[in-house]
Design a protein around this motif. Structure first.
Motif, PDB file in Angstrom:
ATOM      1  N   LEU A  83       0.823  -1.211   0.000  1.00 20.50           N
ATOM      2  CA  LEU A  83       0.000   0.000   0.000  1.00 20.50           C
ATOM      3  C   LEU A  83       0.854   1.257   0.000  1.00 20.50           C
ATOM      4  O   LEU A  83       0.523   2.242  -0.671  1.00 20.50           O
ATOM      5  N   SER A  84       1.955   1.239   0.740  1.00 26.05           N
ATOM      6  CA  SER A  84       2.821   2.422   0.750  1.00 26.05           C
ATOM      7  C   SER A  84       3.476   2.619  -0.613  1.00 26.05           C
ATOM      8  O   SER A  84       3.619   3.755  -1.075  1.00 26.05           O
ATOM      9  N   VAL A  85       3.864   1.551  -1.276  1.00 25.04           N
ATOM     10  CA  VAL A  85       4.442   1.671  -2.620  1.00 25.04           C
ATOM     11  C   VAL A  85       3.403   2.243  -3.587  1.00 25.04           C
ATOM     12  O   VAL A  85       3.716   3.137  -4.392  1.00 25.04           O
ATOM     13  N   LEU A  86       2.178   1.768  -3.501  1.00 24.85           N
ATOM     14  CA  LEU A  86       1.119   2.290  -4.368  1.00 24.85           C
ATOM     15  C   LEU A  86       0.831   3.756  -4.067  1.00 24.85           C
ATOM     16  O   LEU A  86       0.609   4.558  -4.983  1.00 24.85           O
ATOM     17  N   ALA A  87       0.826   4.133  -2.794  1.00 25.31           N
ATOM     18  CA  ALA A  87       0.560   5.525  -2.430  1.00 25.31           C
ATOM     19  C   ALA A  87       1.674   6.442  -2.938  1.00 25.31           C
ATOM     20  O   ALA A  87       1.400   7.531  -3.463  1.00 25.31           O
ATOM     21  N   VAL A  88       2.919   6.018  -2.793  1.00 22.82           N
ATOM     22  CA  VAL A  88       4.041   6.830  -3.276  1.00 22.82           C
ATOM     23  C   VAL A  88       3.981   6.953  -4.796  1.00 22.82           C
ATOM     24  O   VAL A  88       4.199   8.033  -5.359  1.00 22.82           O
ATOM     25  N   ASN A  89       3.657   5.864  -5.470  1.00 25.44           N
ATOM     26  CA  ASN A  89       3.536   5.889  -6.925  1.00 25.44           C
ATOM     27  C   ASN A  89       2.418   6.847  -7.359  1.00 25.44           C
ATOM     28  O   ASN A  89       2.599   7.639  -8.294  1.00 25.44           O
ATOM     29  N   LEU A  90       1.283   6.802  -6.679  1.00 21.08           N
ATOM     30  CA  LEU A  90       0.178   7.707  -6.995  1.00 21.08           C
ATOM     31  C   LEU A  90       0.578   9.158  -6.751  1.00 21.08           C
ATOM     32  O   LEU A  90       0.270  10.045  -7.554  1.00 21.08           O
ATOM     33  N   PHE A  91       1.290   9.421  -5.666  1.00 28.61           N
ATOM     34  CA  PHE A  91       1.738  10.776  -5.348  1.00 28.61           C
ATOM     35  C   PHE A  91       2.656  11.315  -6.441  1.00 28.61           C
ATOM     36  O   PHE A  91       2.473  12.431  -6.931  1.00 28.61           O
ATOM     37  N   PHE A  92       3.651  10.507  -6.841  1.00 28.67           N
ATOM     38  CA  PHE A  92       4.593  10.969  -7.866  1.00 28.67           C
ATOM     39  C   PHE A  92       3.906  11.153  -9.215  1.00 28.67           C
ATOM     40  O   PHE A  92       4.198  12.092  -9.950  1.00 28.67           O
ATOM     41  N   THR A  93       2.991  10.276  -9.545  1.00 30.99           N
ATOM     42  CA  THR A  93       2.267  10.407 -10.811  1.00 30.99           C
ATOM     43  C   THR A  93       1.425  11.683 -10.813  1.00 30.99           C
ATOM     44  O   THR A  93       1.385  12.410 -11.811  1.00 30.99           O
ATOM     45  N   THR A  94       0.778  11.976  -9.697  1.00 24.74           N
ATOM     46  CA  THR A  94      -0.019  13.194  -9.589  1.00 24.74           C
ATOM     47  C   THR A  94       0.862  14.433  -9.705  1.00 24.74           C
ATOM     48  O   THR A  94       0.503  15.401 -10.382  1.00 24.74           O
TER      49      THR A  94
END
Length: 131
Positions: A48-59
């Motif tokens: 979940l933390s990897v997905l959240a970081v990925n979503l943050f960087f993509t945004t």
């Protein structure tokens, strides 16, 4: 190996070698079964933390892309405005436009330049501007 090396090594019997090794045996564990739930929770949190970081960087990247696009559009608009202003400046600084603006303000062409005699204080040569 050379034959001389073989002759100098002592020969060990397999029985002697087998007697010097300890016997292996199975030892029972007294610990209970390991809990799988904490391990699964840790793995889930990492994912979940990897997905959240990925979503943050993509945004953040998408936001920067929109800002770059807006900046480029502003640059194009300002470039066009600069070109328009330069053309207006060239038209306004032409000799005919300058003469027209000067006559509208009541200015007249200058007369011929004269010289002042310092000893007498009189102007020699030249003439004044005519209206």
């Amino acid at each position: 190996m050379t034959s001389a090396a073989v002759k100098t090594r002592p020969i060990q019997s397999t029985r002697e070698h087998a007697q010097t090794r300890p016997q292996l045996r199975v030892i029972e564990s007294h610990a209970g079964p390991r809990a799988v739930f904490p391990v699964l929770m840790i793995v889930a949190l990492v994912l979940l933390s990897v997905l959240a970081v990925n979503l943050f960087f993509t945004t953040q990247m998408a936001q920067m892309a929109y800002e770059i696009r807006d900046s480029r559009a502003e640059l194009v608009r300002l470039t066009e405005e600069t070109q328009t202003l330069r053309q207006e400046l060239q038209v306004a600084s032409s000799p005919s436009a300058l003469q027209k603006a000067a006559s509208e303000q009541g200015m007249v062409p200058a007369g011929q330049a004269g010289f002042i005699q310092l000893s007498t204080g009189k102007v020699e040569g030249g003439f004044a501007a005519v209206r």
